[in-house]
Every structure is written in structure tokens, then in C-alpha cells.
Design a protein around this motif. Structure first.
Motif, short mmCIF file in Angstrom:
data_model
loop_
_atom_site.label_atom_id
_atom_site.label_comp_id
_atom_site.label_asym_id
_atom_site.label_seq_id
_atom_site.Cartn_x
_atom_site.Cartn_y
_atom_site.Cartn_z
N SER A 153 36.92 40.60 50.75
CA SER A 153 38.14 40.91 51.51
C SER A 153 39.38 40.31 50.88
CB SER A 153 38.00 40.39 52.96
OG SER A 153 36.93 41.01 53.62
N TYR A 154 39.21 39.29 50.05
CA TYR A 154 40.37 38.61 49.47
C TYR A 154 41.17 39.58 48.60
CZ TYR A 154 43.26 35.19 47.09
OH TYR A 154 44.34 34.49 46.61
N GLY A 155 42.46 39.71 48.91
CA GLY A 155 43.33 40.58 48.14
C GLY A 155 43.23 42.04 48.52
N ARG A 168 44.40 41.57 36.68
CA ARG A 168 44.34 41.28 38.12
C ARG A 168 45.32 42.19 38.88
NH1 ARG A 168 41.88 36.03 39.31
NH2 ARG A 168 39.78 36.38 38.52
N LEU A 169 46.52 42.39 38.34
CA LEU A 169 47.50 43.25 39.00
C LEU A 169 46.98 44.68 39.11
CD1 LEU A 169 50.84 42.06 37.34
CD2 LEU A 169 50.14 41.72 39.72
N ARG A 170 46.37 45.18 38.05
CA ARG A 170 45.83 46.54 38.05
C ARG A 170 44.68 46.66 39.06
NH1 ARG A 170 44.14 46.52 33.38
NH2 ARG A 170 46.08 47.15 32.36
N GLU A 171 43.83 45.66 39.06
CA GLU A 171 42.68 45.66 39.97
C GLU A 171 43.13 45.67 41.43
OE1 GLU A 171 40.15 41.96 41.07
OE2 GLU A 171 39.18 42.84 39.31
N LEU A 172 44.13 44.86 41.75
CA LEU A 172 44.64 44.77 43.12
C LEU A 172 45.32 46.07 43.55
CD1 LEU A 172 46.04 41.14 42.92
CD2 LEU A 172 44.17 41.89 44.41
#
Length: 266
Positions: A172-174, A8-12
Motif C-alpha cells: 500500500s505504501y505509495g 521510483r518516480l516512474r513506478e509510482l
């Protein structure tokens, strides 16, 4: 570190178009008083080679505009609903979206209209900010029950949701700021009640004839709420300020703020 969190961190980060060093630098600049993160450390978080502390995880979530639960694997659907719940319960005055809550078009204003207009809370709650009971305000299932339609790809009776808008909301979230996402949510919620919130607006049909939407139960509750608030406004004894012409201007307080009896209306 849980690989789900790392993914999730990488994706964001990639969603913002930032390198590891750029993201780490931006975090340090935004949260100078908190733990300093370097690109190498962030890389270890993303690869699952190092576990972030609870406080660091909260900081990472704030930086990316998501919840800690989302970093831990919560679905986007649930995270959108959790954003609403956390927004309503936010007490940090320094948060950007907190500063615009007093505006009627804000997400806060839309939530108030929704709760009162749909009869979730009575019109005569003696409070001008938090209308929900404590148990309701922090009950995630309560928020899912009332706002699950925001992330559903179908229509429910009385709550029309456009699939394109729902997809845009999820996408749009994140990926946008907290204040921007709050505005998107406010617009989506307003769209489902817009005709009811403004029943006296004149529209024209295909024959160019004007017609007016009749008052609904939703609007009648909103009007009654406003009358209740107005009936309980009391001018302060001391002027808030005196203008250059010597005219005093008085601020107002509600009866319950002054310890006075609450005025009920018919």
C-alpha cells in the motif's frame, strides 16, 4: 539525475495509472503555488536527464505520498517506519492526516497507547500531545527498534504480526493517500494490542461460555495515564460559548498549559 530516483518516480506514476501529462497536471492543480511541472519535464526526471531541485523533490514525494528518502532509494521497510516518524513529528496543520490526530482511533492515538502501554514513556508526562523526548522523536533507529515488527515476516514474542497484513502494508505504501495509509498503520498497530486495549470486553469460547480478558500491565498503564490527564484538567474561567438557553459551556485546559503545578496521582 540519479537513475534510482527516476525509476521510483516512474513506478509510482504508473502505479496510479497516470500518463506523464496527467501526473504533471495533477501536480500543478494540487500545488498551484509551487513550481509548475509539465509532462516533458517529468519525463526528464524519470529518465534521469534532469535533476529535480530539493524543493521539487519534496513536492514530488508529497504528491506520491512517499518520503524523499524513498525516492532516493530507501527500502520500503525503512520508508514505512519513516512514515510513522514523520507523521508523529508533523507540524503542518494543512496535511490531511494531521487533522484527524485528535481522534482516539487515529494513528496518533494508537502511537500514544503504544508508548504509554509498553512503558516507553512514563504515564505522567506533562504533555497531552508529544510524549516522546525530542531526541527520541527524531531518532530513526528508535522508531525501527519499536516498530520494526510492522514490516517483519515473522512473529516476535509479544508482538504478533500476520504476514498477509505485512505484505498489504508494504504493497500500500505509495499507492494510497497519506490519510489512508495512516489508517492502515493504525489498524495494524491496534491489532497487535487490541485485546489489551479493551480488556473488559466479553468474548465467547467454542462452548459459548463468556470470559473476560484480565487486565494487563499494558492496560493498567493506559488507565493510569487517563487518570493523570483527568486530574490535571482545569475548567477555563471564561465560557467557550453560551447555548441558546443561556447556559455557559466551559472548555478545559491542562495545568501545564496554564502554568499551574502538575497534579500527581497515586
Amino acid at each position: 539525475m540519479d537513475n534510482q530516483i527516476g525509476n521510483r518516480l516512474r513506478e509510482l506514476r504508473k502505479g496510479l495509472g497516470l500518463t506523464l501529462n496527467e501526473a504533471a497536471q495533477a501536480m500543478t492543480e494540487r500545488f498551484p503555488g509551487e513550481t509548475k511541472i509539465i509532462g516533458n519535464t517529468l519525463s526528464k526526471y524519470e529518465k534521469g536527464e534532469r535533476k529535480a531541485s530539493t524543493e521539487t523533490l519534496k513536492m514530488l514525494a508529497r504528491f506520491y505520498g512517499v518520503s524523499v528518502e524513498y525516492l532516493q532509494g530507501e527500502s520500503i521497510d525503512d520508508s514505512v517506519i519513516r512514515f510513522l516518524m514523520d507523521y508523529y513529528n508533523e507540524t503542518d496543520h494543512d496535511r490531511i492526516f494531521w487533522q484527524i490526530r485528535s481522534f482516539p482511533w487515529s494513528l496518533w492515538g494508537r502511537l500514544e497507547n503504544y508508548f504509554v502501554g509498553n512503558g516507553v514513556v512514563p504515564y505522567n508526562v506533562p504533555n497531552d500531545t508529544y510524549l516522546l523526548q525530542e531526541a527520541q522523536a527524531h531518532d530513526f533507529e528508535f522508531w525501527k527498534k519499536h516498530f520494526g515488527w510492522l514490516v517483519s515476516d515473522y512473529e516476535e514474542k509479544g508482538l504478533r504480526t500476520v504476514m498477509g497484513s505485512v505484505r498489504y502494508l508494504k504493497d500500500s505504501y505509495g499507492k494510497v493517500s497519506e490519510s489512508a495509509f495512516a489508517t492502515i498503520l493504525a489498524t495494524t498497530i491496534a491489532a497487535s494490542n487490541e485485546v489489551q486495549v479493551y480488556p473488559d470486553v466479553h468474548y465467547k469460547d467454542s462452548s459459548n461460555s463468556e470470559w473476560v480478558v484480565k487486565n494487563s500491565d499494558f492496560m493498567e498503564r493506559i488507565i493510569k495515564r487517563q487518570k493523570f490527564l483527568n486530574a490535571n484538567l482545569v475548567p477555563n474561567d471564561e465560557p467557550d460559548f453560551i447555548d441558546p438557553y443561556g447556559k455557559p459551556h466551559f472548555d478545559w485546559s491542562f495545568t501545564w498549559e496554564l502554568g499551574l503545578p502538575v497534579v500527581e496521582i497515586e
